[in-house]
Design a protein around this motif. Structure first.
Motif, short mmCIF file in Angstrom:
data_model
loop_
_atom_site.label_atom_id
_atom_site.label_comp_id
_atom_site.label_asym_id
_atom_site.label_seq_id
_atom_site.Cartn_x
_atom_site.Cartn_y
_atom_site.Cartn_z
N PRO A 53 32.84 -45.30 -65.70
CA PRO A 53 33.82 -44.27 -66.08
C PRO A 53 33.49 -43.59 -67.39
O PRO A 53 33.83 -42.43 -67.60
CB PRO A 53 35.14 -45.06 -66.18
N GLN A 54 32.81 -44.32 -68.32
CA GLN A 54 32.49 -43.73 -69.61
C GLN A 54 31.42 -42.65 -69.50
O GLN A 54 31.26 -41.82 -70.40
CB GLN A 54 32.02 -44.82 -70.59
N LEU A 112 31.38 -40.26 -67.31
CA LEU A 112 31.93 -39.05 -66.71
C LEU A 112 32.26 -38.03 -67.78
O LEU A 112 32.60 -38.38 -68.93
CB LEU A 112 33.20 -39.39 -65.91
N ARG A 162 36.78 -37.14 -65.61
CA ARG A 162 37.58 -38.31 -65.95
C ARG A 162 39.07 -38.02 -65.81
O ARG A 162 39.84 -38.86 -65.31
CB ARG A 162 37.25 -38.76 -67.37
N LYS A 163 39.50 -36.83 -66.21
CA LYS A 163 40.90 -36.45 -66.07
C LYS A 163 41.30 -36.34 -64.61
O LYS A 163 42.40 -36.76 -64.20
CB LYS A 163 41.16 -35.14 -66.81
N GLU A 168 41.84 -39.79 -63.18
CA GLU A 168 43.08 -40.43 -63.64
C GLU A 168 44.33 -39.81 -63.02
O GLU A 168 45.35 -40.48 -62.89
CB GLU A 168 43.16 -40.35 -65.17
#
Length: 275
Positions: free
Chosen positions: A20-21, A23, A28-29, A32
Motif C-alpha cells: 500500500p505504501q 501507491l 491510495r485514496k 480506502e
C-alpha cells in the motif's frame, strides 16, 4: 455476478503482493474509499490488458476477487428444514405457561397477604383515633363542666351574700344610712351573680375549645385511615381476582394437555388398528 474490468474491488482490498505504501496518493485514496477497479488492480500486478491474454485475464479476475466471508449456503434457505428441526415441544410450552401462571399466582398471594395486614393495621389505628377523640371530648366536658359548676357556685354565693346584706339592711332599717348601704350591697351582689356565672361559663367554653379541636383532628385522621383501609381492601380484591385468573389459566393448561394426550392416544390406537 458478472465480472468485468470495471468491477470495483471492496474498499481497502489490494491484490496480493502489492505494498500500500508504494501507491500514489490518488490510488491510495481510491482504495480506502470506493475501491479500485479490476483494470487498475491488473495494472498494479503488471498485467497488460489485451485480447491475446483473455483466458489468463479471466482466471486472474477470479483470483483477485476476495473470498466470501463465512460458509453461507446458496439456494433454498429452507432446504435443510424438516418437521424434526422445526417441531415445537407443546408440553414444554404448556408447562412454561403453567409455571408463569403459578409464579404470578404466588406473587398475587403475597400481595394479598401484605394488603390484608396493612388493612388490619390501618383499621386498628383508626379505632385508636376514635378512642383518642373520645378521651379529648371527655376532657373537654370535664373542663367545661368544671367552669360551669364554678360559675354556678359563684352565682349562688353572691346570691346568698346579697340576701344576707338585704336582711341586714332590713334589720338596720331602710331609712337609715346603714340600712341603705346594706340594701345597695345586696342589690349589687344579686345583679352581679348571674353575670359572674355567665363569665365563668364562657371561660370554660373557651378552655374546652382546644380539646374539641384535638378531637376533631383525631376524627380527621380516622377518616384518612379508613380511606387507606379501603385502598388496601381494593388491593386485596385485585390480588384475589389475579389469583383466580391465574388459577383459571392453570386449569385451562391442564385441560389442554389432557385433550392432547387423549387425542394422541386415540391416534395411536387408530394406527395400531390399521397396521
Amino acid at each position: 455476478m458478472t465480472i468485468s474490468l470495471q468491477t470495483n474491488l471492496p474498499p481497502g482490498y489490494l491484490p496480493p503482493g502489492v505494498d500500500p505504501q508504494s501507491l500514489d496518493p490518488a490510488t491510495r485514496k481510491m482504495v480506502e474509499t470506493t475501491g479500485i477497479t479490476m483494470e487498475a488492480a491488473l495494472k498494479l500486478i503488471g498485467v497488460e490488458v489485451n485480447e491475446s491474454n483473455a483466458g489468463r485475464l479471466e482466471a486472474l479476475l477470479q483470483s483477485l476477487l476476495p473470498k466470501p466471508s463465512g460458509d453461507k449456503s446458496t439456494g433454498d434457505p429452507f432446504g435443510k428444514l424438516d418437521s424434526g428441526t422445526v417441531a415445537i415441544d407443546i408440553y414444554s410450552v404448556m408447562a412454561l405457561f403453567q409455571k408463569c401462571a403459578q409464579e404470578m399466582r404466588n406473587q398475587a398471594r403475597e400481595v394479598r397477604n401484605s394488603e390484608l395486614q396493612n388493612q388490619v393495621t390501618t383499621l386498628k389505628n383508626a379505632a385508636q383515633e376514635i378512642r383518642n377523640a373520645a378521651e379529648d371530648r371527655l376532657q373537654q366536658a370535664v373542663i367545661q363542666g368544671s367552669f360551669q359548676i364554678a360559675g354556678g357556685a359563684m352565682s349562688v354565693g353572691m346570691g346568698i351574700a346579697g340576701g344576707v346584706y338585704g336582711a341586714k339592711g332590713i334589720k338596720a332599717g331602710t331609712d337609715t344610712v346603714k340600712g341603705m348601704q346594706f340594701s345597695n350591697t345586696a342589690g349589687m351582689l344579686s345583679n352581679s351573680a348571674q353575670g359572674a356565672g355567665n363569665i365563668m361559663s364562657g371561660i370554660g367554653t373557651m378552655a374546652a375549645a382546644g380539646k374539641e379541636q384535638e378531637a376533631a383532628g383525631h376524627d380527621a385522621h380516622k377518616a384518612e385511615l379508613e380511606a387507606d383501609a379501603r385502598v388496601h381492601e381494593q388491593g386485596v380484591q385485585q390480588a384475589n381476582d389475579l389469583m383466580q385468573q391465574m388459577m383459571d389459566i392453570i386449569r385451562d393448561v391442564r385441560e389442554k394437555l389432557g385433550a392432547i394426550d387423549q387425542a394422541r392416544n386415540e391416534t395411536n390406537r387408530g394406527i395400531a388398528r390399521n397396521v
